[in-house]
Design a protein around this motif. Sequence first.
Motif, short mmCIF file in Angstrom:
data_model
loop_
_atom_site.label_atom_id
_atom_site.label_comp_id
_atom_site.label_asym_id
_atom_site.label_seq_id
_atom_site.Cartn_x
_atom_site.Cartn_y
_atom_site.Cartn_z
N GLN A 108 0.87 -1.17 0.00
CA GLN A 108 0.00 0.00 0.00
C GLN A 108 0.91 1.22 0.00
O GLN A 108 1.26 1.77 1.05
N LEU A 109 1.29 1.65 -1.19
CA LEU A 109 2.33 2.66 -1.34
C LEU A 109 1.89 4.03 -0.82
O LEU A 109 2.74 4.87 -0.51
N ASP A 110 0.59 4.25 -0.69
CA ASP A 110 0.13 5.53 -0.15
C ASP A 110 0.37 5.64 1.35
O ASP A 110 0.22 6.72 1.93
N LYS A 111 0.74 4.54 2.00
CA LYS A 111 1.04 4.57 3.43
C LYS A 111 2.51 4.83 3.72
O LYS A 111 2.89 5.05 4.87
N THR A 112 3.35 4.78 2.70
CA THR A 112 4.78 4.92 2.92
C THR A 112 5.14 6.35 3.30
O THR A 112 4.48 7.31 2.88
N THR A 113 6.18 6.50 4.11
CA THR A 113 6.69 7.82 4.44
C THR A 113 7.61 8.30 3.32
O THR A 113 8.10 7.51 2.50
N GLN A 114 7.87 9.60 3.29
CA GLN A 114 8.70 10.18 2.24
C GLN A 114 10.13 9.64 2.29
O GLN A 114 10.83 9.60 1.27
N LYS A 115 10.58 9.21 3.47
CA LYS A 115 11.95 8.70 3.60
C LYS A 115 12.14 7.37 2.86
O LYS A 115 13.26 7.02 2.52
N LEU A 116 11.04 6.64 2.65
CA LEU A 116 11.15 5.38 1.91
C LEU A 116 11.17 5.70 0.42
O LEU A 116 10.18 6.15 -0.15
N GLN A 117 12.30 5.45 -0.20
CA GLN A 117 12.48 5.80 -1.61
C GLN A 117 12.46 4.59 -2.55
O GLN A 117 12.22 4.74 -3.74
N LYS A 118 12.70 3.42 -2.00
CA LYS A 118 12.84 2.27 -2.88
C LYS A 118 12.51 0.98 -2.10
O LYS A 118 12.83 0.86 -0.92
N ILE A 119 11.85 0.03 -2.77
CA ILE A 119 11.61 -1.30 -2.22
C ILE A 119 12.30 -2.31 -3.12
O ILE A 119 11.96 -2.45 -4.30
N ALA A 120 13.32 -2.97 -2.59
CA ALA A 120 14.06 -3.98 -3.36
C ALA A 120 13.47 -5.35 -3.07
O ALA A 120 13.33 -5.76 -1.92
N LEU A 121 13.11 -6.07 -4.12
CA LEU A 121 12.54 -7.42 -4.02
C LEU A 121 13.63 -8.43 -4.34
O LEU A 121 14.23 -8.39 -5.42
N VAL A 122 13.90 -9.35 -3.41
CA VAL A 122 15.03 -10.26 -3.58
C VAL A 122 14.62 -11.70 -3.35
O VAL A 122 13.64 -11.99 -2.66
N LEU A 123 15.38 -12.60 -3.93
CA LEU A 123 15.25 -14.04 -3.71
C LEU A 123 16.60 -14.59 -3.26
O LEU A 123 17.64 -14.19 -3.79
N THR A 124 16.56 -15.49 -2.29
CA THR A 124 17.79 -16.12 -1.82
C THR A 124 17.54 -17.62 -1.62
O THR A 124 16.41 -18.05 -1.43
N ILE A 125 18.61 -18.38 -1.66
CA ILE A 125 18.54 -19.82 -1.42
C ILE A 125 19.09 -20.11 -0.03
O ILE A 125 20.16 -19.62 0.34
N SER A 126 18.37 -20.91 0.74
CA SER A 126 18.78 -21.24 2.10
C SER A 126 19.95 -22.21 2.11
O SER A 126 20.18 -22.94 1.15
N GLN A 127 20.66 -22.21 3.22
CA GLN A 127 21.75 -23.17 3.47
C GLN A 127 22.73 -23.25 2.30
O GLN A 127 23.08 -24.33 1.82
#
Length: 379
Positions: free
Chosen positions: A66-85
Amino acid sequence: MLPVAALHVDVSYAGCPPGVTVDVSAFLLNEHGKVASDQDFIFFNQLTRHDQGVELDLQKSRFTLQLDKTTQKLQKIALVLTISQVAKKNQHFGLLGSITVLVKDFLTGLELACFSLNTHGFNEAALIMAEIYRHQQQWKFRALGQGFIGGLQPLAEYYGVDVGEGEAATDEAAKITPVNLSKITLEKKGQSISLEKQGDGLGEVIVNLNWNSTPIKVLGNTKTGASIDLDLACLWEFNDGSIGAVQALGGHFGALHHFPFIELDQDDRSGQSLMGETLRINGQHWPMLKRVLIFTFIYDGVPNWSHVDAVITIKAKMQPDIEVRLDSHRNDQFMCAIAMLENINQQLRITKLVDYFSGHQAMDKAYGWGLNYVSGTKS
């Protein structure tokens, strides 16, 4: 440019071989490309940041934004995938076929952006898939597909997350608990693990059940689905021989601060609750308990365990998350004993069961509990 502020972001991947666990995470970044605090790291141990309008549904690998709830300090959302172990199993994204990020309008389901990446030949165990970023007061989507050496820990540290073993700082003015990235999956039936004993005891032990409430089967060219009401419950036994159950059936929700010191938080009949259903065990009274049998049963809907994707996650203070998946199936049975929690020398030992039964009485007999059962309903 993204035309709406309320979004679903789905992450999917194809060709994942057995034994490979892929984790979906997000980092909420400031103008310097760093998190402002460890709360800006959304992952399997920290699923929400409500004040910034970000939630992660692990079972669906879906972010709700819900991007309308974000504060002005939040400039970017990075979406990442990682493999466990990564170090233990030497796995990498080259073992997968492809990865897709799909951005949709939350209200209409309309596709707004899509990015697919062929990962054949990738040696990395972490991927920065995409970014949702602020530009001139508008939000935009950028596809990246950038490989990153190492797994989740070095990536988290790259974005400024304080990663540690979970020991709190001693300064009373600013107690900070580093993010604990540990997660252990009990993969084989009968496999056990004991939680390390802390100086002040276990604290609260949380057992969470999450599942896919509307499994889809493909019949010819037609997709059909039937909603499933899956219930989390437990049988308990104290050292003095007292026995009982905590479950929504019959309204036996228990109590956290009174006997039996085990409480069920809710009955999620729709399966749409982001947090699923949760049992809480008061760890201060763990020395009084002998064992707790965690189980689930299908209250409404046909047995369809192979499509329900159920998983329990057990959390305790300063301990790695323990994950048990219902990865073997008996679609002719309505009940599954998932895990046994036992008091062994005041420590908590967790054993994977995943045994299926026709009902309470059959399960009770198998584990020698000794309760009497009558037909019950949920109010």
